[in-house]
Design a protein around this motif. Structure first.
Motif, mmCIF file in Angstrom:
data_model
loop_
_atom_site.group_PDB
_atom_site.id
_atom_site.type_symbol
_atom_site.label_atom_id
_atom_site.label_comp_id
_atom_site.label_asym_id
_atom_site.label_seq_id
_atom_site.Cartn_x
_atom_site.Cartn_y
_atom_site.Cartn_z
ATOM 1 N N THR A 87 0.658 -1.095 -0.008
ATOM 2 C CA THR A 87 0.027 0.001 0.032
ATOM 3 C C THR A 87 0.835 1.361 -0.054
ATOM 4 O O THR A 87 0.885 2.090 -0.882
ATOM 5 N N GLN A 88 1.929 1.218 0.887
ATOM 6 C CA GLN A 88 2.609 2.550 0.954
ATOM 7 C C GLN A 88 3.300 2.760 -0.114
ATOM 8 O O GLN A 88 3.711 3.600 -0.779
ATOM 9 N N ALA A 89 3.859 1.549 -0.578
ATOM 10 C CA ALA A 89 4.985 1.583 -1.799
ATOM 11 C C ALA A 89 4.306 2.064 -3.253
ATOM 12 O O ALA A 89 4.949 2.628 -3.891
ATOM 13 N N VAL A 90 2.788 1.792 -3.260
ATOM 14 C CA VAL A 90 2.124 2.234 -4.494
ATOM 15 C C VAL A 90 1.771 3.589 -4.226
ATOM 16 O O VAL A 90 1.816 4.447 -5.310
ATOM 17 N N TRP A 228 -19.290 -4.188 -12.523
ATOM 18 C CA TRP A 228 -19.206 -2.510 -12.289
ATOM 19 C C TRP A 228 -17.779 -2.044 -12.344
ATOM 20 O O TRP A 228 -17.378 -0.700 -12.545
ATOM 21 N N LEU A 229 -16.625 -3.082 -12.469
ATOM 22 C CA LEU A 229 -15.395 -2.503 -12.408
ATOM 23 C C LEU A 229 -14.751 -1.795 -13.604
ATOM 24 O O LEU A 229 -14.340 -0.754 -13.340
ATOM 25 N N PRO A 230 -14.996 -2.167 -14.835
ATOM 26 C CA PRO A 230 -14.429 -1.554 -15.846
ATOM 27 C C PRO A 230 -14.984 -0.012 -16.138
ATOM 28 O O PRO A 230 -14.025 0.668 -16.164
ATOM 29 N N ALA A 231 -16.079 0.273 -16.011
ATOM 30 C CA ALA A 231 -16.501 1.596 -15.818
ATOM 31 C C ALA A 231 -16.058 2.625 -14.610
ATOM 32 O O ALA A 231 -15.489 3.303 -15.052
ATOM 33 N N ALA A 232 -15.925 1.835 -13.602
ATOM 34 C CA ALA A 232 -15.517 2.693 -12.458
ATOM 35 C C ALA A 232 -14.025 2.948 -12.513
ATOM 36 O O ALA A 232 -13.734 4.008 -12.216
ATOM 37 N N HIS A 233 -13.226 1.815 -12.852
ATOM 38 C CA HIS A 233 -11.721 2.025 -12.756
ATOM 39 C C HIS A 233 -11.387 2.622 -14.233
ATOM 40 O O HIS A 233 -10.355 3.536 -14.315
ATOM 41 N N GLY A 234 -11.864 2.368 -15.386
ATOM 42 C CA GLY A 234 -11.642 2.593 -16.525
ATOM 43 C C GLY A 234 -11.851 4.162 -16.759
ATOM 44 O O GLY A 234 -11.090 4.752 -17.593
ATOM 45 N N ALA A 242 -5.441 4.074 -10.724
ATOM 46 C CA ALA A 242 -4.528 3.259 -10.265
ATOM 47 C C ALA A 242 -4.540 2.896 -9.018
ATOM 48 O O ALA A 242 -4.102 1.512 -8.538
ATOM 49 N N LEU A 243 -4.951 3.647 -7.906
ATOM 50 C CA LEU A 243 -5.133 3.609 -6.387
ATOM 51 C C LEU A 243 -6.305 2.441 -6.562
ATOM 52 O O LEU A 243 -6.328 1.304 -5.587
ATOM 53 N N LYS A 339 0.258 -2.499 -11.943
ATOM 54 C CA LYS A 339 -1.111 -2.049 -12.430
ATOM 55 C C LYS A 339 -1.138 -0.434 -12.204
ATOM 56 O O LYS A 339 -1.741 0.274 -12.882
ATOM 57 N N ALA A 340 -0.661 -0.175 -10.874
ATOM 58 C CA ALA A 340 -0.440 1.226 -10.504
ATOM 59 C C ALA A 340 0.447 2.063 -11.788
ATOM 60 O O ALA A 340 0.092 3.235 -12.461
ATOM 61 N N ALA A 341 1.502 1.477 -12.392
ATOM 62 C CA ALA A 341 2.436 1.853 -13.179
ATOM 63 C C ALA A 341 1.608 2.059 -14.443
ATOM 64 O O ALA A 341 1.744 2.961 -15.147
#
Lengths: 479, 93, 231, 122, 169, 94, 84
Positions: A87-90, A228-234, A242-243, A339-341
């Motif tokens: 968590t902290q590293a990201v 629900w994920l693609p719309a929310a994250h995308g 990223a978070l 994934k953050a990257a």
């Protein structure tokens, strides 16, 4: 501990709560500095805690000094410390990235929300109490929803609302499970429950565990709850995506793992084949959708759906001290960083080209080479090529599957890797095409490019420092 | 049957009703109501089941207080999102 | 959703309810007796009322996080609130409502104070007091005496997070005692009262904010213009 | 039973009777205004009597007064709410039962009066 | 309660108004706390805040409250609201409801402000009347039975209120 | 305690529910809003009676009745000022 | 006697919950939900949980009700705008 005041464990919760509320208080302009400073300290604290836990073993902090079951316990063992480190590293590089990405006005909403989100994550990873986990889960969901909606664009608000409703329903199911467990055993402490549940739990416990599992899976967006994920994250701003993709969905996976290793160990075997099958389906379906989409961030979001599948492959292979657990945590770690990257890089690419489609990427290679390299490195981790963390995770998974003679999972892992290679190369190929004459590119702040690169590099390099990681995970799991 | 058990059973029914509602209903406002019913059901089970012996148990009562506040917060946020959509003309109720 | 799917959902809900009901009936008594543990430790908790003791001492950490949940909901709402929406015209309220507000609001303040005081030894406490204060604010708004929030000023923001910051500061300071939120029994009562007083104010503001932020919309031509408004 | 208890019981029973009257009125009265009469008068009186009956049993004077305090609070609230309901109903043009002409002695100002379709009549 | 005539709502309040309201809320606090002595710490703060809120929301005007008028009004109010309840109950229980509902409008003479609001509130709780709207100097009411002398009743309540607030009737 | 409290509480609850049927049936929105008024009077009455039929929580339930009395008006007021204008149109056909 | 009270209250809770989901009109749904909240306050009182009864009375009657009704007005305005 000689000096409890300097014990890093509670500070990992207090610090983000403090800077989040202070960022709200000071308003425009100064939240970012507070956040970066706070996160730097948090990263240091997480490292100290990791060293302490490796040296002294798992540790419990009794909030209020009461101890379970009357009070609430915080637990730092190998698994939770690994998640805290992730968590902290990201978060730290992303904070640097976000300072450059958002306008001043947007930052006034972003920092408080992000701070509470990180506090919720830390609190969740440290919690050893079913009801306390519920509260942290709600904290996490509301922060995530606020972040998704913060742009105020109708599509985003709509995605946030869907996400919130799924999330609330899932929390409701989880809470019902907690209510049943409290009714049956009179305690919600993980440590207290483990011996009480025993090897042959009654119907009420099975139902409670089922409700909690269903709720958590919906929040993790495991296939078929991924809708629900693609719309929310995308669609969210890049730092938010990223978070969410790197950390938030991992939190509920962590809870499933924690419960399966802890009080509901007796039930985990029954659910394992189902979880494995859903994981496999997620890998194939998510990868396929990533391959067929035309939007950069949608591609990355669908890739999250797929990569989450790997996490759940560990359940059919789970055995005490086995390779599967290490594989799962390594996958969570590597995917989190990668994934953050990737989202950070996608954000840069979109800023640079001013477009959000794959077609628009043509010629971007010459403009933001560092970012493209970051994207490629993150892709290496997702594909599972050596020496990345992703490679190690998949290798451990295959090893566990071979050991137990479960060949099917090996095929899924390798197939998923090939599909990941296909969608990553699709992006890279497009980026190296010649730019059409009509294209014009925008300048992107250096800080954004390099923080994306840092994350991607870390996702590859952890593969080289695997010994320490495995040693950390070797710390006995509590409770 | 003690009151605790009776209300716990009522809570179960409310939870099931709310769950079916959240899945089946289409209007956002209606789904918010359904989610609140789910929550109320879980609260009733939490307190009712713990007090099925007739002994007052302050621990689940405190948990329910926490839960009620969380439910209000979530409801308000959901309404805010739904209203923002409605103001932009994208959603109806 | 098509008919078979709907039927399946209804069937699933019914089956779930049936299974849960079966499981709940004939449940043996719980193995852990927390009410006894609460009663045993009540004397050192700093308050006499068991629910308040659980809420602010034994499980005070939950409460700390829960205030954060409330704050977050408000933050999320502020993030999506439309900047151009304006508050309804406050002068358009009718005198009957103003009368109700002028009678009820002082009483609500008094009742909030009473609930805060009561929490130490009987049902009541910061939540209930805060909720009553919030209701007072809602009533004032409906009566046209309190504008909706455009965007919270620095002072208002301080009020919103003040209670939480006090709670957090106490929690951190008590780390020196050996654990997060571990009250020394001698000072537990005073510290809990301090936290509760801060929370009452902040909770009242936050809960009121949940309404007042939402209430930000352009006044419709019909809203609030009664006959009295023109007299 | 002491005389005080007897008095208290009497008040409670009388209060319940007025509640019953309020409910019967609510179910039988022909229009929304008449139903408001039932609620604001019968129920409020019922509550007053019950509060008085219970206050007589209170352990100390302050506790008794506290029970009695509930009554004026409800009175103020219900007067305000019933006015709000009645006014809104009037503004929306809902007519009292039996009133043949849609016009009350003075119609509300332009834009406020809205005549309901006949189906809306109670 | 603490309705005052606010014919000249000045906004300033004297010591007198402050003390009156303060005493009222102190008494209320005593009732709320059921006379417990250890409650005065928070009590003092709450009473002060409530008093301040009350003064801000309803500033006391120059008009005075007649104690005898108040008592008389209270007695009148209690008797009339009992009568109102009985009347509604009688009509509700009668097998053939004998109602002649109507909307009527009566002129009122009380000055604008608190006095009128008190009138509307009171009429809502008295026999046979529910206020429907107030327009200018005319009050629109719904009556259960328009054969009753409504106008006279309104006159009577007006007179009571005027006496209590020491207004010229 | 006269022993009447518990039966009368039940009686008032029956009353409340019977009256709620009217409030739920309409026909006008105003009839529905009567529910708010009902709780101001009947709900408070039930709570007061319950307070006296359960010794352990007597005064706290009086507090609850007090809070309910203070706040029951808010829903009614919100209905009249915020919800009804739009709702009227939808309900009128009912 | 008290069992009858509890049973009736439980039925009323279920009925109002059901109506708040099943009734075709949104206004009615919200009103039934507010009724449900107030009945919950009575249920908490029966469960010897006056703390929760207080909170439910304050939040259910005051806040959630006002929030939902206000939202209803906002949605209604839109709907009203769409049809004459």
């Amino acid at each position: 501990m000689a000096d409890t005041f300097l014990d890093p464990l509670p500070w990992l919760i207090i610090l983000p709560l403090a800077w989040a509320s202070l960022a709200f208080l000071v308003g425009e302009g100064r939240g970012g500095r507070l956040a970066v400073a706070g996160l730097a300290v948090q990263l240091a604290l997480a490292l100290i805690l990791a060293v302490q836990v490796m040296a002294q073993g798992a540790r419990v902090h009794a909030v209020g000094g009461w101890g379970a079951s009357l009070g609430i316990d915080l637990l730092a063992d190998g698994l939770s410390v690994a998640m805290l480190l992730l968590t902290q590293a990201v978060a730290l590089p992303l904070a640097v990235y976000a300072r450059a990405y958002f306008s001043e006005v947007a930052q006034t909403t972003f920092w408080p929300l992000a701070g509470f989100l990180l506090a919720a994550l830390n609190a969740l990873f440290l919690s050893a109490d079913l009801f306390n986990l519920y509260v942290t889960l709600e904290l996490l969901s509301l922060a995530a929803v606020g972040l998704v909606a913060m742009s105020g664009k109708p599509a985003q608000v709509d995605a946030a609302l869907r996400y919130l409703l799924v999330s609330l329903t899932a929390s409701g199911a989880y809470l019902m499970g907690v209510a049943l467990i409290y009714g049956a055993y009179g305690t919600v402490s993980l440590a207290g429950l483990a011996p009480l549940v025993g090897a042959d739990p009654p119907l009420i416990t099975q139902l409670a565990a089922g409700l909690m599992l269903a709720g958590l899976l919906a929040k993790t967006a495991l296939f078929p709850f991924h809708f629900w994920l693609p719309a929310a994250h995308g669609g969210a701003p890049a730092p938010v995506s990223a978070l969410l993709s790197a950390l938030v969905v991992k939190a509920t996976f962590y809870m499933v793992l924690r419960l399966a290793l802890g009080p509901f160990a007796a039930l985990a075997d029954d659910a394992a084949p189902l979880l494995g099958a859903l994981g496999a389906a997620a890998i194939l379906w998510g990868s396929w959708r990533a391959l067929t989409t035309h939007h950069i961030k949608m591609l990355v979001a669908w890739s999250t759906v797929a990569q989450l599948g790997y996490l759940f492959l560990l359940f059919p292979l789970l055995e005490p001290g086995g390779a599967a657990l290490r594989a799962g945590v390594m996958q969570a770690f590597a995917h989190g960083l990668a994934k953050a990257a990737m989202f950070a890089a996608a954000g840069v690419l979109m800023l640079s080209t001013g477009r959000d489609t794959l077609e628009g990427l043509a010629g971007v290679a010459g403009r933001v080479p560092v970012t493209l390299f970051a994207f490629a490195l993150a892709g290496v981790t997702l594909m599972g090529l050596p020496p990345s963390g992703g490679f190690l995770a998949k290798w451990l998974l295959i090893e566990a599957a071979l050991e137990q003679g479960q060949w099917g999972w090996v095929v899924v892992v390798i197939g998923g890797g090939l599909l990941a290679a296909a969608y990553v190369f699709k992006v890279l190929r497009q980026a190296f095409l010649l730019a059409p004459a009509s294209a014009h590119f925008h300048r992107v702040p250096r800080a954004m490019e390099w923080s994306a690169f840092l994350l991607a590099a870390a996702s590859v390099l952890i593969g080289l420092r695997a010994t320490e990681g495995v040693a950390l995970l070797g710390v006995e799991f509590g409770p | 049957m003690t009151p605790g058990l009776l209300y716990a059973l009522t809570g179960i029914a409310l939870f099931a009703l709310g769950l079916a509602g959240v899945i089946l209903l289409r209007q956002t406002l209606r789904r918010i109501l359904a989610f609140n019913l789910m929550g109320s059901g879980a609260f009733l089970v939490l307190v009712g089941l713990a007090q099925r012996g007739g002994v007052v148990d302050p621990v689940p009562q405190a948990m329910v207080l926490t839960g009620i506040v969380v439910a209000v917060a979530s409801t308000a946020l959901a309404l805010a999102l739904a209203r923002r959509l409605a103001e932009d003309g994208h959603e109806d109720g | 959703m098509n008919a078979p799917a709907r039927l399946a959902v209804v069937g699933f809900a019914l089956a779930l309810a049936g299974a849960l009901a079966t499981a709940v009936l004939d449940l043996p008594a719980a193995a852990v007796d927390l009410p006894a543990a609460v009663a045993e430790n009540l004397s050192t908790s700093g308050v006499e009322h068991p629910v308040t003791a659980v809420l602010l001492n034994f499980r005070g950490y939950d409460t700390l996080l829960e205030i954060a949940v409330l704050l977050l909901a408000l933050l999320g709402m502020l993030a999506v609130a439309k900047p151009e929406a304006v508050a309804p015209e406050p002068s358009a309220a009718d005198p009957m409502l103003r009368f109700l507000a002028s009678v009820a609001v002082p009483l609500m303040i008094l009742a909030a104070g009473y609930l805060l005081w009561a929490g130490a030894h009987r049902p009541g406490g910061a939540f209930q007091a805060g909720a009553v204060l919030a209701a007072a604010a809602v009533l004032l708004h409906l009566a046209g005496r309190l504008p909706a929030w455009a965007s919270p000023s620095r002072m208002l923001r301080l009020g919103l997070v003040g209670g939480f910051l006090i709670f957090l500061a106490v929690a951190a300071a008590l780390l020196a005692q050996g654990a997060l939120l571990r009250y020394p029994p001698a000072h537990a009562g005073a510290l809990i009262l301090l936290i509760e007083a801060g929370l009452t104010l902040s909770l009242g503001l936050i809960l009121a904010g949940l309404f007042l932020v939402l209430a930000r919309r352009p006044a419709s031509p019909r809203a609030g213009v009664g006959e009295e408004g023109k007299s | 039973m002491t005389p005080l208890e007897a008095l208290s019981a009497l008040l409670l029973l009388a209060g319940a009777a007025f509640y019953l009257a309020g409910t019967v009125g609510l179910l039988r009265f022909p229009d929304v205004y008449a139903r408001l009469h039932a609620l604001t008068k019968a129920d409020n009186l019922g509550l007053g009597l019950i509060a008085l009956g219970l206050a007589l049993q209170a352990e100390n004077p302050a506790a008794g007064l506290k029970i009695l305090l509930v009554w004026p609070l409800v009175l103020v609230a219900s007067a305000a709410v019933s006015f709000a309901i009645a006014r809104r109903a009037h503004e929306l043009g809902i007519l009292p039962a039996g009133a043949e002409s849609p016009a009350p002695p003075a119609p509300p100002p332009e834009g406020e009066a809205r005549i309901m379709p006949p189906g809306d009549r109670a | 309660m603490h309705a005052r005539s606010d014919r000249s709502p000045s906004g300033r309040f004297g010591l007198r108004g402050f003390l009156q309201r303060g005493a009222l809320f102190t008494a209320l606090w005593w009732v709320l706390a059921e006379g417990r002595a250890d409650a005065w710490g928070i009590g003092a703060v709450s009473v002060l805040l409530a008093t301040a809120a009350s003064l801000a929301l309803a500033p006391p005007g120059p008009g005075r409250l007649s104690a005898i008028g108040l008592l008389g009004f209270a007695a009148f109010f209690l008797a009339q609201s009992a009568l109102g309840g009985i009347q509604v109950a009688a009509r509700a229980f009668r097998p053939r409801m004998d109602l002649a509902p109507a909307l009527v409008e009566v002129p009122i003479t009380l000055p604008d402000g608190a006095a009128r609001i008190l009138l509307v509130n009171t009429l809502n709780l008295l026999p046979g009347t529910v206020s429907v709207g107030l327009r200018g100097d005319r009050l629109c009411m719904h009556v259960l039975d328009d054969r009753l002398p409504v106008a006279a009743e309104v006159r009577q309540v007006e007179a009571r209120i005027a006496r209590m607030l020491e207004l010229p009737a | 305690m006269t022993g009447l409290e518990a039966p009368l509480a039940l009686f008032l609850l029956v009353n409340l529910l019977a009256a709620l049927i009217r409030a739920a049936r309409g026909p006008t929105p105003a009839d529905r809003m009567l529910a708010a008024l009902l709780f101001g009077t009947t709900g408070v009455g039930v709570l007061l009676l319950m307070a006296h039929s359960r010794e352990a929580v007597a005064m706290p339930l009086v507090d609850t009745a007090l809070v309910l009395a203070l706040l029951a008006a808010i829903a009614g007021v919100a209905f009249a000022r915020r919800a009804w204008q739009a709702a009227g149109r939808d309900d009128d056909a009912a | 006697m008290s069992l009858a009270f509890d049973a009736l209250l439980a039925l009323a809770l279920l009925w109002s919950a059901w109506r708040s989901l099943a009734t075709p009109d949104l206004t009615r749904a919200v009103v039934m939900f507010i009724v449900f909240g107030l009945l919950m306050a009575l249920a908490w009182a029966r469960l010897d949980a006056p703390d929760i009864a207080l909170a439910e009375a304050a939040i259910g009657a005051g806040l959630t009700g006002a929030l939902l009704l206000d939202a209803l007005g906002a949605f209604g305005e839109r709907r009203g705008g769409d049809r004459p």
